[in-house]
Design a protein around this motif. Structure first.
Motif, PDB file in Angstrom:
ATOM      1  N   PHE A 128      -2.689   7.627   3.759  1.00 19.52           N
ATOM      2  CA  PHE A 128      -1.382   8.253   3.610  1.00 19.52           C
ATOM      3  C   PHE A 128      -1.442   9.759   3.412  1.00 19.52           C
ATOM      4  CE2 PHE A 128      -0.448   3.838   2.097  1.00 19.52           C
ATOM      5  CZ  PHE A 128       0.409   3.504   3.128  1.00 19.52           C
ATOM      6  N   ASN A 129      -2.606  10.269   3.020  1.00 23.08           N
ATOM      7  CA  ASN A 129      -2.731  11.710   2.759  1.00 23.08           C
ATOM      8  C   ASN A 129      -3.109  12.505   3.995  1.00 23.08           C
ATOM      9  OD1 ASN A 129      -2.169  11.632  -0.086  1.00 23.08           O
ATOM     10  ND2 ASN A 129      -4.203  10.754  -0.408  1.00 23.08           N
ATOM     11  N   ASN A 148       0.815  -1.210   0.000  1.00 21.74           N
ATOM     12  CA  ASN A 148       0.000   0.000   0.000  1.00 21.74           C
ATOM     13  C   ASN A 148       0.850   1.261   0.000  1.00 21.74           C
ATOM     14  OD1 ASN A 148      -3.137  -0.413   0.221  1.00 21.74           O
ATOM     15  ND2 ASN A 148      -2.154  -2.141   1.234  1.00 21.74           N
ATOM     16  N   ILE A 149       2.028   1.206   0.613  1.00 19.82           N
ATOM     17  CA  ILE A 149       2.993   2.302   0.450  1.00 19.82           C
ATOM     18  C   ILE A 149       3.402   2.393  -1.021  1.00 19.82           C
ATOM     19  CG2 ILE A 149       5.333   3.076   1.016  1.00 19.82           C
ATOM     20  CD1 ILE A 149       4.922   1.778   3.789  1.00 19.82           C
ATOM     21  N   PHE A 150       3.628   1.230  -1.647  1.00 17.50           N
ATOM     22  CA  PHE A 150       3.979   1.171  -3.065  1.00 17.50           C
ATOM     23  C   PHE A 150       2.872   1.793  -3.919  1.00 17.50           C
ATOM     24  CE2 PHE A 150       4.327  -0.756  -7.221  1.00 17.50           C
ATOM     25  CZ  PHE A 150       5.685  -0.892  -7.452  1.00 17.50           C
ATOM     26  N   PHE A 151       1.612   1.436  -3.651  1.00 22.47           N
ATOM     27  CA  PHE A 151       0.490   2.004  -4.390  1.00 22.47           C
ATOM     28  C   PHE A 151       0.514   3.530  -4.328  1.00 22.47           C
ATOM     29  CE2 PHE A 151      -2.442  -1.893  -3.483  1.00 22.47           C
ATOM     30  CZ  PHE A 151      -1.874  -2.580  -4.542  1.00 22.47           C
ATOM     31  N   HIS A 152       0.743   4.055  -3.126  1.00 22.98           N
ATOM     32  CA  HIS A 152       0.711   5.508  -2.923  1.00 22.98           C
ATOM     33  C   HIS A 152       1.838   6.198  -3.708  1.00 22.98           C
ATOM     34  CE1 HIS A 152      -0.063   9.291  -0.914  1.00 22.98           C
ATOM     35  NE2 HIS A 152       1.170   9.337  -0.458  1.00 22.98           N
ATOM     36  N   ILE A 153       3.049   5.663  -3.585  1.00 20.83           N
ATOM     37  CA  ILE A 153       4.186   6.276  -4.272  1.00 20.83           C
ATOM     38  C   ILE A 153       4.080   6.091  -5.782  1.00 20.83           C
ATOM     39  CG2 ILE A 153       6.706   6.244  -4.511  1.00 20.83           C
ATOM     40  CD1 ILE A 153       6.859   5.477  -1.556  1.00 20.83           C
ATOM     41  N   ASN A 154       3.491   4.962  -6.217  1.00 20.44           N
ATOM     42  CA  ASN A 154       3.268   4.726  -7.644  1.00 20.44           C
ATOM     43  C   ASN A 154       2.456   5.859  -8.271  1.00 20.44           C
ATOM     44  OD1 ASN A 154       2.909   3.103 -10.173  1.00 20.44           O
ATOM     45  ND2 ASN A 154       0.798   2.974  -9.447  1.00 20.44           N
ATOM     46  N   LYS A 155       1.420   6.313  -7.579  1.00 21.33           N
ATOM     47  CA  LYS A 155       0.618   7.419  -8.097  1.00 21.33           C
ATOM     48  C   LYS A 155       1.429   8.711  -8.151  1.00 21.33           C
ATOM     49  CE  LYS A 155      -3.879   5.710  -6.488  1.00 21.33           C
ATOM     50  NZ  LYS A 155      -5.076   6.022  -5.660  1.00 21.33           N
ATOM     51  N   MET A 156       2.225   8.950  -7.121  1.00 25.63           N
ATOM     52  CA  MET A 156       3.059  10.157  -7.103  1.00 25.63           C
ATOM     53  C   MET A 156       4.080  10.118  -8.234  1.00 25.63           C
ATOM     54  SD  MET A 156       3.639  10.325  -2.965  1.00 25.63           S
ATOM     55  CE  MET A 156       4.737  11.722  -3.043  1.00 25.63           C
ATOM     56  N   PHE A 196     -18.469   1.390   3.191  1.00 25.88           N
ATOM     57  CA  PHE A 196     -17.754   0.640   2.159  1.00 25.88           C
ATOM     58  C   PHE A 196     -16.375   1.262   2.011  1.00 25.88           C
ATOM     59  CE2 PHE A 196     -16.692  -0.586  -2.200  1.00 25.88           C
ATOM     60  CZ  PHE A 196     -17.007  -1.942  -2.178  1.00 25.88           C
ATOM     61  N   PHE A 197     -15.334   0.515   2.343  1.00 22.98           N
ATOM     62  CA  PHE A 197     -13.994   1.075   2.458  1.00 22.98           C
ATOM     63  C   PHE A 197     -12.988   0.316   1.596  1.00 22.98           C
ATOM     64  CE2 PHE A 197     -16.135   1.444   6.636  1.00 22.98           C
ATOM     65  CZ  PHE A 197     -16.193   2.830   6.756  1.00 22.98           C
ATOM     66  N   THR A 198     -11.869   0.978   1.340  1.00 24.37           N
ATOM     67  CA  THR A 198     -10.723   0.336   0.706  1.00 24.37           C
ATOM     68  C   THR A 198      -9.519   0.492   1.624  1.00 24.37           C
ATOM     69  OG1 THR A 198      -9.839   2.287  -0.451  1.00 24.37           O
ATOM     70  CG2 THR A 198     -11.639   1.085  -1.529  1.00 24.37           C
ATOM     71  N   ALA A 199      -8.418  -0.120   1.214  1.00 24.57           N
ATOM     72  CA  ALA A 199      -7.194  -0.009   2.011  1.00 24.57           C
ATOM     73  C   ALA A 199      -6.724   1.436   2.111  1.00 24.57           C
ATOM     74  CB  ALA A 199      -6.095  -0.886   1.425  1.00 24.57           C
ATOM     75  N   SER A 200      -7.095   2.279   1.163  1.00 28.84           N
ATOM     76  CA  SER A 200      -6.724   3.701   1.243  1.00 28.84           C
ATOM     77  C   SER A 200      -7.317   4.350   2.486  1.00 28.84           C
ATOM     78  CB  SER A 200      -7.200   4.445  -0.013  1.00 28.84           C
ATOM     79  OG  SER A 200      -6.555   3.956  -1.159  1.00 28.84           O
ATOM     80  N   ASP A 201      -8.514   3.935   2.867  1.00 33.10           N
ATOM     81  CA  ASP A 201      -9.136   4.454   4.087  1.00 33.10           C
ATOM     82  C   ASP A 201      -8.411   3.951   5.323  1.00 33.10           C
ATOM     83  OD1 ASP A 201     -11.499   5.775   2.817  1.00 33.10           O
ATOM     84  OD2 ASP A 201     -11.934   3.708   2.210  1.00 33.10           O
TER      85      ASP A 201
END
Length: 249
Positions: free
Chosen positions: A247-248, A108-116, A238-243
């Motif tokens: 990270f924001n 999930n850290i990878f997902f976040h940095i991937n978008k950046m 209804f949630f995802t791992a982002s919730d």
């Protein structure tokens, strides 16, 4: 916290070990040998369910958890085309669902940095981007749910890429030449005993930039699922791992 495990394969057993280590109790374990135990009454003994079954059973299990009135953590993939109707049902029933293609903290850290990273690379059109994923030969789906989430993060931030396409290494290699400029390639490889490796590759005539996550075992996935269960236990929605990771914040 009392947990029901829906799916008791290798991942379910790893989740059990981590949950017990965190002082939780497993009150129900369901696999293909005891499906008759998956009842509303048995589910209602639990505070939360963790679902890691199969694409064929996950939707029914989600519905049963909502009917039982217990939150459910959904780690199974292969059902995402049904997300809108599952979300609507969840909200109508005032239930609680959290799902993710991968609950690992590191992923999930990878997902976040991937978008950046995609936001930055969008300014440099000379770089062509693709995703590569490697998993064990027993993995049922391709591309992996994790690879799809990575691809969606890129598409969200590089508008020239409108959709992803998948090529397996067992496919005709010439298929790679058929990828259109508006398509994002996800190349899938299946190698014995590989828990999961995902790489985002930006290539140009002068250099290549690679961003990679390598899982050494399944424990990261399992820990994240238990963390999600702890988080969603007293929530509705209804949630995802982002919730979960937020990270924001």
């Amino acid at each position: 916290m009392k947990i029901a495990l829906l799916g008791y394969g290798k991942m379910g057993r790893m989740i059990e070990q981590i949950a017990l280590g965190r002082k939780h109790e497993i009150v129900l374990k369901i696999d293909h040998d005891n499906l008759y135990d998956l009842t509303l009454a048995n589910l209602q003994q639990a505070d939360v369910a963790i679902e890691f079954s199969t694409p064929h059973t996950v939707l029914g299990n989600i519905k049963l958890c909502m009917d039982a009135g217990i939150p459910v953590v959904v780690g199974a993939t292969g059902w995402y085309e049904k997300i809108p109707e599952v979300k609507n049902a969840c909200l109508e029933q005032n239930a609680a669902i959290i799902y993710a293609s991968n609950f690992s903290v590191g992923v999930n850290i990878f997902f976040h940095i991937n978008k950046m990273l995609a936001q930055v690379m969008n300014r440099f059109p000379d770089y062509e981007v693709q995703v590569e994923e490697i998993h064990h030969t027993q993995k049922l789906d391709a591309p992996s749910g994790t690879a799809i989430t990575i691809a969606e993060g890129i598409i969200e931030n590089i508008p020239v890429k409108e959709a992803w396409v998948n090529v397996l290494t067992t496919d005709d290699k010439d298929d790679n030449d058929q990828i259109k400029p508006n398509q994002l390639l996800i190349e899938s490889l299946r190698i014995e005993s590989v828990p999961g490796t995902h790489t985002v590759i930006y290539g140009s005539e002068v250099d290549t930039i690679e961003f990679k996550h390598t899982a050494h075992n399944r424990s990261g996935f399992a820990l994240g699922a238990v963390l999600a269960a702890e988080w969603v236990k007293d929530r509705k929605g209804f949630f995802t791992a982002s919730d979960l990771f937020n990270f924001n914040a």
